[in-house]
Scaffold this motif. Structure first.
Motif, mmCIF file in Angstrom:
data_model
loop_
_atom_site.group_PDB
_atom_site.id
_atom_site.type_symbol
_atom_site.label_atom_id
_atom_site.label_comp_id
_atom_site.label_asym_id
_atom_site.label_seq_id
_atom_site.Cartn_x
_atom_site.Cartn_y
_atom_site.Cartn_z
ATOM 1 N N CYS A 446 0.845 -1.187 0.000
ATOM 2 C CA CYS A 446 0.000 0.000 0.000
ATOM 3 C C CYS A 446 0.888 1.247 0.000
ATOM 4 N N PRO A 447 0.466 2.318 -0.670
ATOM 5 C CA PRO A 447 1.340 3.483 -0.849
ATOM 6 C C PRO A 447 1.440 4.346 0.400
ATOM 7 N N ALA A 448 2.470 5.193 0.407
ATOM 8 C CA ALA A 448 2.603 6.190 1.480
ATOM 9 C C ALA A 448 1.596 7.318 1.286
ATOM 10 N N ASP A 449 1.357 7.691 0.049
ATOM 11 C CA ASP A 449 0.424 8.780 -0.272
ATOM 12 C C ASP A 449 -0.622 8.258 -1.245
ATOM 13 N N ASP A 461 -9.603 1.491 -5.373
ATOM 14 C CA ASP A 461 -8.499 2.457 -5.433
ATOM 15 C C ASP A 461 -7.985 2.815 -4.034
ATOM 16 N N TRP A 462 -8.765 2.529 -3.015
ATOM 17 C CA TRP A 462 -8.338 2.712 -1.621
ATOM 18 C C TRP A 462 -7.665 1.411 -1.180
ATOM 19 N N GLY A 470 3.032 9.419 5.534
ATOM 20 C CA GLY A 470 2.437 10.068 4.374
ATOM 21 C C GLY A 470 0.978 10.396 4.641
ATOM 22 N N SER A 471 0.276 10.822 3.587
ATOM 23 C CA SER A 471 -1.120 11.250 3.729
ATOM 24 C C SER A 471 -2.009 10.560 2.708
ATOM 25 N N TRP A 472 -3.154 10.109 3.176
ATOM 26 C CA TRP A 472 -4.203 9.598 2.307
ATOM 27 C C TRP A 472 -5.338 10.621 2.317
ATOM 28 N N VAL A 473 -5.733 11.044 1.139
ATOM 29 C CA VAL A 473 -6.669 12.160 1.001
ATOM 30 C C VAL A 473 -7.940 11.693 0.293
ATOM 31 N N ILE A 474 -9.077 12.112 0.830
ATOM 32 C CA ILE A 474 -10.364 11.931 0.156
ATOM 33 C C ILE A 474 -10.834 13.306 -0.295
ATOM 34 N N ASP A 563 -14.207 22.513 -3.765
ATOM 35 C CA ASP A 563 -13.357 21.385 -3.394
ATOM 36 C C ASP A 563 -13.048 21.365 -1.902
ATOM 37 N N ASN A 564 -13.127 20.142 -1.313
ATOM 38 C CA ASN A 564 -12.819 19.913 0.100
ATOM 39 C C ASN A 564 -12.010 18.629 0.216
ATOM 40 N N GLU A 565 -11.362 18.467 1.375
ATOM 41 C CA GLU A 565 -10.548 17.278 1.598
ATOM 42 C C GLU A 565 -10.694 16.770 3.034
ATOM 43 N N ILE A 566 -10.714 15.467 3.156
ATOM 44 C CA ILE A 566 -10.464 14.784 4.424
ATOM 45 C C ILE A 566 -9.116 14.090 4.269
ATOM 46 N N ARG A 567 -8.248 14.274 5.255
ATOM 47 C CA ARG A 567 -6.879 13.757 5.111
ATOM 48 C C ARG A 567 -6.484 12.967 6.353
ATOM 49 N N PHE A 568 -5.909 11.788 6.105
ATOM 50 C CA PHE A 568 -5.376 10.950 7.178
ATOM 51 C C PHE A 568 -3.855 10.938 7.044
#
Length: 587
Positions: A446-449, A461-462, A470-474, A563-568
């Protein structure tokens, strides 16, 4: 002492599609013999085993010692330092069922009693254990360690393969608990490893499992599963190669916590695990499968002499969601009435699992008489959007009766759903690598970003697990900004981010952002209490222990038109550890 050789397999005790004729010259009958000096022999005309104070050795079947130089049979708790020592042995009960005589032989230890129920004509024996004074523990098991030249392969419901050769367990290649890089493999993740955790399986769906070779097979068949701890997602070790000696290991993990948070459990006096069948044959998986089918059809066992065991009733009812839909194919768990533990961690009594049908109807059969708590949650499919669970206490089961529960209403959220990533089912199914066969280090793929765009990206894709820095962004869009919350009444313009984890292994921390605002943190051992389950670093790819978090925030202040984002954002990490995803919901 050697067993008499026979010319053909013996007659099945219970109904089955296969049946054989007992050769007329072969003596029949189970036996128990005390040799003195804390040594006993048990068996019948097909097999026999010599039992010492600690180990059962010299298992003879078809004139062959199936233990050889291996350790044999034993019972222990919390690892190899706590083997039970048998202080006495005796015939607990003898009887006849459907024309077959049997002996119930009891081996007594300070902690409790191990029973072997030996029928005439049965290749193997039924086993059960009754608690007397087990300590607080996490692991309790019975097992065989058998000759590795006789038993070369292992089978679970999920895998059927040769056990790795002992020569592949190179000390310099050991990377963690019972896990090694294969000879010649690189250090990267995702394959190239040997680990005993590969041969794990789901406890409540397995039918038969064991070790076998060209001429011999040793199998466990657990027709009744109510003595196991945990729910549908209870998984445990089944078989493996013992890394020091090469013994073929066949485990009966009747209480285990290898993939759970809780490892500290206590049991009431008299708690019984079993009976299950330990079954011998010529290595045929087809024969073991047929035997398992007969055992499942015959459970609960009519021959078993225990009054409490036969005090059983049933429960039935129907569940409808508050939005009018039937609670279709939901996961159901009948467990402790005092629901202070998660369903997976419940351990001390007897537990039942099932699923509703398409109309939300359900029935639990053969339930021990007691008071239970009912828990129900989404299993995906038609209910993939349901984030709540249903709870009901004081479900009383009376022996010989059916407890009718009136149609029950299951409250679900009526908030506006902005987006959902992944089905709500407490597993990683649907994501990249989610639900793959057990494999050590798979999370390294699984990727870092990662960026997931609502309306464009697909569930696959998730990725199933997040471990790297890193960050995973929705990313998602809004037509207009919600109004700010009214602080006194907190209007429905308050947003809630729901984060559902299929598992979490400590060593990784995450900061949760909504646009430029931190709305939550997930850190090992800190609030909201992220404790370790070993799923990600023990070859798990589907589930560990489920966690559920809600992060409320002021939608009118934080979200905006467009545009909005949720980021982990993973802010610190440890290799092979982190977050296994179930679902992310914003409403």
């Amino acid at each position: 002492m050697r067993a008499t050789s026979v010319a053909a397999p013996m007659a099945l005790l219970l109904s089955s599609s296969r049946a054989y004729t007992l050769p007329s010259l072969v003596p029949t009958g189970p036996f128990f013999q005390d040799l003195g000096n804390e040594t006993w022999v048990i068996g019948n005309e097909i097999w026999n085993m010599t039992q010492g104070r600690q180990y059962g050795v010299e298992l003879y079947y078809k004139d062959h010692d199936c233990v050889g130089d291996a350790v044999g049979h034993y019972v222990n708790h919390n690892g190899a330092q706590s083997d039970l020592n048998w202080t006495s042995a005796s015939i607990h009960h003898e009887g006849t069922y459907q024309g077959a005589t049997y002996l119930d032989v009891q081996f007594a230890a300070r902690e409790g009693d191990m029973h072997w129920v030996i029928f005439a004509g049965l290749a193997g024996a039924y086993q059960y254990f009754v608690n007397r004074d087990l300590p607080v523990l996490g692991e309790f098991r019975t097992l065989w360690r058998l000759d590795n030249t006789t038993f070369t392969h292992g089978k679970t419901d999920l895998r059927d393969e040769a056990l790795p050769p002992l020569s592949d367990y190179l000390p310099e290649n050991k990377v963690q608990d019972e896990t090694w890089r294969t000879p010649g493999a690189g250090g990267g993740g995702g394959g190239g490893y040997i680990t005993k955790y590969d041969l794990t399986s789901w406890v409540r769906t397995q039918t038969y499992y064991g070790v076998y070779g060209e001429r011999f097979g040793s199998w466990y068949i657990n027709a009744g599963k109510d003595y196991y701890n945990g729910n549908h997602l209870k998984q445990e070790l089944m078989i493996h190669r013992e890394s020091k000696t090469g013994d073929a290991v066949q485990l009966s993990m009747i209480h285990g916590t290898h993939f759970q948070v809780s490892a500290v459990d206590e049991f009431p006096e008299g708690k019984m695990w079993g009976p299950w069948l330990w079954y011998l044959n010529d290595g045929s998986r087809e024969d073991a499968a047929q035997r398992a089918q007969a055992e499942f059809a015959a459970w609960p066992y009519a021959w078993f002499e225990d009054e409490a065991y036969h005090q059983r009733g049933s429960v039935q009812g129907q569940l409808l969601l508050s939005d009018g839909r039937p609670a279709a194919h939901a996961a159901m768990f009948l467990g402790d009435n005092n629901q202070s533990k998660t369903a997976l961690d419940m351990c001390s009594d007897y537990y039942y699992t099932g699923y509703t049908d398409a109309e939300g109807r359900f029935e639990f059969q053969h339930v021990r008489a007691a008071a239970y708590g009912l828990q129900v949650w989404s299993n995906g499919s038609e209910m993939a959007d349901v984030t709540t669970e249903f709870l009901r206490k004081d479900v009383v089961v009376v022996a010989g009766e059916t407890t009718e529960l009136a149609t029950m209403a299951w409250p679900v959220s009526n908030k506006t759903r902005i987006f959902q990533v992944g089905d709500f089912d407490r597993t990683s199914y649907g994501f990249a690598h989610g639900g793959a066969p057990y494999e050590h280090g798979l999370v390294e793929k699984c990727p870092a970003d990662l960026r997931f765009t609502v309306g464009t990206s697909q569930t696959e894709d998730w990725c199933f697990g997040q471990s790297k820095l890193g960050s995973w962004v929705i990313s998602f869009s809004l037509d207009q900004s919600p109004a700010p919350c009214q602080r006194e009444g907190r209007s429905n313009e308050e947003a809630t981010l729901i984060m559902s984890l299929a598992g979490y292994s400590t060593g990784a921390s995450s900061r949760v952002w909504a646009n430029d605002v931190v709305i939550g943190n997930l850190t090992s051992g800190a609030a909201p209490g992220l404790l370790n389950d070993p799923s990600l670093y023990r070859a798990g790819t589907t589930a560990g222990e489920w966690r559920y978090f809600e992060f409320p925030f002021d939608a009118g202040t934080v979200l905006r038109p467009g545009d909005n984002e949720i980021r982990f954002e993973v802010t610190n990490n440890t290799t092979w550890r982190g977050f296994m995803w179930d679902s992310v919901v914003l409403e």
